[in-house]
Design a protein around this motif. Structure first.
Motif, PDB file in Angstrom:
ATOM      1  N   THR A  54       0.824  -1.205   0.000  1.00 47.15           N
ATOM      2  CA  THR A  54       0.000   0.000   0.000  1.00 47.15           C
ATOM      3  C   THR A  54       0.859   1.257   0.000  1.00 47.15           C
ATOM      4  N   ASP A  55       0.467   2.225  -0.813  1.00 48.38           N
ATOM      5  CA  ASP A  55       0.992   3.596  -0.764  1.00 48.38           C
ATOM      6  C   ASP A  55       2.521   3.649  -0.756  1.00 48.38           C
ATOM      7  N   PHE A 182      -6.753  -0.179   6.494  1.00 49.62           N
ATOM      8  CA  PHE A 182      -5.764   0.760   5.972  1.00 49.62           C
ATOM      9  C   PHE A 182      -6.532   1.986   5.505  1.00 49.62           C
ATOM     10  N   VAL A 183      -6.411   3.073   6.277  1.00 48.15           N
ATOM     11  CA  VAL A 183      -7.356   4.187   6.158  1.00 48.15           C
ATOM     12  C   VAL A 183      -6.793   5.398   5.424  1.00 48.15           C
ATOM     13  N   GLY A 184      -5.603   5.282   4.842  1.00 49.28           N
ATOM     14  CA  GLY A 184      -5.059   6.375   4.056  1.00 49.28           C
ATOM     15  C   GLY A 184      -4.906   7.655   4.850  1.00 49.28           C
ATOM     16  N   ASP A 185      -5.372   8.766   4.271  1.00 48.56           N
ATOM     17  CA  ASP A 185      -5.205  10.086   4.885  1.00 48.56           C
ATOM     18  C   ASP A 185      -6.467  10.589   5.578  1.00 48.56           C
ATOM     19  N   THR A 186      -7.387   9.702   5.949  1.00 43.81           N
ATOM     20  CA  THR A 186      -8.577  10.170   6.661  1.00 43.81           C
ATOM     21  C   THR A 186      -8.226  10.629   8.067  1.00 43.81           C
ATOM     22  N   MET A 187      -7.485   9.782   8.787  1.00 47.32           N
ATOM     23  CA  MET A 187      -7.117  10.048  10.181  1.00 47.32           C
ATOM     24  C   MET A 187      -5.618   9.917  10.372  1.00 47.32           C
ATOM     25  N   PHE A 188      -5.134  10.610  11.415  1.00 44.92           N
ATOM     26  CA  PHE A 188      -3.775  10.419  11.894  1.00 44.92           C
ATOM     27  C   PHE A 188      -3.859   9.796  13.289  1.00 44.92           C
ATOM     28  N   MET A 189      -2.724   9.746  13.991  1.00 51.08           N
ATOM     29  CA  MET A 189      -2.753   9.229  15.348  1.00 51.08           C
ATOM     30  C   MET A 189      -3.696  10.091  16.197  1.00 51.08           C
ATOM     31  N   PRO A 190      -4.290   9.524  17.248  1.00 48.23           N
ATOM     32  CA  PRO A 190      -5.277  10.283  18.035  1.00 48.23           C
ATOM     33  C   PRO A 190      -4.771  11.634  18.533  1.00 48.23           C
ATOM     34  N   ASP A 219     -14.486  -1.945  17.946  1.00 49.63           N
ATOM     35  CA  ASP A 219     -13.488  -1.198  18.702  1.00 49.63           C
ATOM     36  C   ASP A 219     -12.084  -1.743  18.538  1.00 49.63           C
ATOM     37  N   GLU A 220     -11.956  -3.076  18.397  1.00 42.54           N
ATOM     38  CA  GLU A 220     -10.630  -3.686  18.351  1.00 42.54           C
ATOM     39  C   GLU A 220      -9.998  -3.656  16.965  1.00 42.54           C
ATOM     40  N   THR A 221     -10.694  -3.111  15.975  1.00 43.07           N
ATOM     41  CA  THR A 221     -10.130  -3.035  14.626  1.00 43.07           C
ATOM     42  C   THR A 221      -8.808  -2.291  14.650  1.00 43.07           C
ATOM     43  N   ARG A 222      -7.801  -2.892  14.064  1.00 43.37           N
ATOM     44  CA  ARG A 222      -6.495  -2.239  13.961  1.00 43.37           C
ATOM     45  C   ARG A 222      -6.513  -1.249  12.796  1.00 43.37           C
ATOM     46  N   LEU A 223      -6.146  -0.012  13.051  1.00 42.25           N
ATOM     47  CA  LEU A 223      -6.109   1.032  12.030  1.00 42.25           C
ATOM     48  C   LEU A 223      -4.660   1.351  11.686  1.00 42.25           C
ATOM     49  N   PHE A 224      -4.344   1.286  10.403  1.00 40.16           N
ATOM     50  CA  PHE A 224      -2.995   1.582   9.934  1.00 40.16           C
ATOM     51  C   PHE A 224      -3.035   2.857   9.104  1.00 40.16           C
ATOM     52  N   LEU A 225      -2.255   3.841   9.536  1.00 44.34           N
ATOM     53  CA  LEU A 225      -2.319   5.195   9.016  1.00 44.34           C
ATOM     54  C   LEU A 225      -1.240   5.420   7.960  1.00 44.34           C
ATOM     55  N   CYS A 226      -1.481   6.365   7.083  1.00 42.57           N
ATOM     56  CA  CYS A 226      -0.561   6.609   5.972  1.00 42.57           C
ATOM     57  C   CYS A 226       0.510   7.639   6.300  1.00 42.57           C
ATOM     58  N   HIS A 227       0.292   8.430   7.357  1.00 38.06           N
ATOM     59  CA  HIS A 227       1.267   9.471   7.712  1.00 38.06           C
ATOM     60  C   HIS A 227       1.351   9.625   9.221  1.00 38.06           C
ATOM     61  N   ASP A 228       2.522  10.088   9.673  1.00 41.68           N
ATOM     62  CA  ASP A 228       2.642  10.543  11.053  1.00 41.68           C
ATOM     63  C   ASP A 228       3.634  11.700  11.111  1.00 41.68           C
ATOM     64  N   TYR A 229       3.310  12.687  11.956  1.00 41.82           N
ATOM     65  CA  TYR A 229       4.122  13.895  12.062  1.00 41.82           C
ATOM     66  C   TYR A 229       4.577  14.178  13.493  1.00 41.82           C
ATOM     67  N   LYS A 230       4.447  13.220  14.379  1.00 46.19           N
ATOM     68  CA  LYS A 230       4.824  13.369  15.793  1.00 46.19           C
ATOM     69  C   LYS A 230       4.144  14.592  16.421  1.00 46.19           C
ATOM     70  N   ALA A 231       3.043  14.361  17.052  1.00 46.17           N
ATOM     71  CA  ALA A 231       2.320  15.441  17.722  1.00 46.17           C
ATOM     72  C   ALA A 231       3.194  16.059  18.803  1.00 46.17           C
ATOM     73  N   PRO A 232       2.953  17.323  19.144  1.00 41.58           N
ATOM     74  CA  PRO A 232       3.729  17.965  20.210  1.00 41.58           C
ATOM     75  C   PRO A 232       3.719  17.118  21.478  1.00 41.58           C
ATOM     76  N   GLY A 233       4.918  16.906  22.030  1.00 40.74           N
ATOM     77  CA  GLY A 233       5.034  16.117  23.245  1.00 40.74           C
ATOM     78  C   GLY A 233       5.317  14.647  23.004  1.00 40.74           C
ATOM     79  N   ARG A 234       5.239  14.217  21.752  1.00 42.36           N
ATOM     80  CA  ARG A 234       5.549  12.817  21.421  1.00 42.36           C
ATOM     81  C   ARG A 234       6.862  12.782  20.655  1.00 42.36           C
ATOM     82  N   ASP A 235       7.788  11.917  21.095  1.00 43.02           N
ATOM     83  CA  ASP A 235       9.135  11.899  20.532  1.00 43.02           C
ATOM     84  C   ASP A 235       9.378  10.801  19.507  1.00 43.02           C
ATOM     85  N   VAL A 236       8.411   9.918  19.314  1.00 40.98           N
ATOM     86  CA  VAL A 236       8.599   8.810  18.372  1.00 40.98           C
ATOM     87  C   VAL A 236       7.473   8.823  17.346  1.00 40.98           C
TER      88      VAL A 236
END
Length: 310
Positions: A54-55, A182-190, A219-236
């Protein structure tokens, strides 16, 4: 019951069945490209070792206009090391932040290329923007399959159900494989929220409804995201979450947020965002299925940059 409800019910049942029958769960490997903050995935059926990619990302240096294949080569190494057979190359949409490596990977690994049928709308809009001319077909024929909402296909012994989730672009699709989505660019990490909705054909209200449709999965569905930008306060960097985590904690669209509130937030936020750094080469190539424009008489392919058009 509408077709949309039926498709969602089928996807929900598939996730539940996969959780009970461990053999129905795909094996998933993520490949993070820090230059574009993109995660590509190799997902395969452990029983048959049939796989989908994917992608994928083609490395592109904007200053020189040079391409390379180091990101795709990592995927090839993984596929070879695990003796996988690639059946599909999946694009969740026509990306504006990276160029697809699907044609290169198809050449090396085989497999069909698929995207949502909404790509035809995207081709029409951007074909005009880039003045692509009559030689550029605006019918999706650059892809092996155009997916519609509710389509399904087999990945080995695993069923894949396709959901149309427009809003970021008209062509966005989510792919439910076993208990994974695999949800593409709809959502990012919470802690980071949701995708922008201000590209041509985007719509914040439509995006909200698409996301809530995805969050109606178990609820238990695993969601795999297409992007991550490290939200403020998150180092990984992170790219896997669950429906439950999104419903409880997504800073833009958790349970209790109304469509009106989301649209107001999303439109205001989008108004502050600049265009993605690679939007011009990415969209221009990705609407062609990841293929560069045809070389001109000197043997060189060119990327157009429309001036004062966006």
């Amino acid at each position: 019951m509408t077709k949309t409800d039926t498709v969602l019910d089928e996807a929900t049942e598939q996730v539940r069945r996969a959780r009970v029958e461990k053999c129905k769960r795909p094996t998933i490997a993520g490949f993070f490209d820090e230059a574009t903050n993109t995660i590509s995935y190799v997902v395969h059926d452990p029983a048959t070792r049939q796989a989908a990619i994917t992608d994928s990302v083609l490395d592109y240096e904007a200053a020189s206009g040079r391409t390379s294949n180091s990101s795709a080569d990592r995927i090839i190494e993984y596929v070879d090391a695990h003796a996988l057979s690639v059946a599909w190359h999946i694009e969740t949409h026509a990306h504006a932040d990276h160029i697809s490596a699907a044609p290169f990977l198809q050449e090396k690994l085989g497999g069909k290329l698929g995207i949502g049928r909404g790509i035809i709308k995207v081709q029409d809009v951007f074909g005009k923007l880039f003045n692509a001319g009559t030689d550029f077909q605006r019918d999706g024929s650059q892809f092996d399959r155009l997916f519609d909402d509710g389509d399904s296909f087999a990945l080995g012994e695993l069923e894949t159900i396709v959901l149309h989730v427009p809003g970021h672009t008209p062509a966005d699709m989510a792919f439910i494989i076993g208990d994974a989505a695999f949800v593409g660019d709809t959502m990012f990490m919470p802690d980071f929220g949701t995708a922008r909705a201000d590209f041509p054909g985007g719509d914040a209200g439509q995006l909200f409804r698409s996301i809530r449709r995805l969050l109606a999965l178990p609820d238990e569905t695993r969601l795999f995201l297409c992007h991550d930008y490290k939200a403020p306060g998150r180092d990984v960097y992170a790219w896997e979450t669950t429906v439950r985590q999104q419903r409880e904690g997504n800073v833009h669209v958790k349970d209790g947020v109304t469509e009106e509130e989301f649209v107001a937030m999303r439109n205001a936020r989008d108004a502050t965002l600049s265009m993605p750094a690679l939007i011009m080469p990415s969209v221009q190539v990705n609407i062609r299925g990841g293929r560069l424009p045809e070389p001109e008489e000197n043997g060189v392919a060119y990327i157009k940059i429309p001036v004062n058009a966006l």
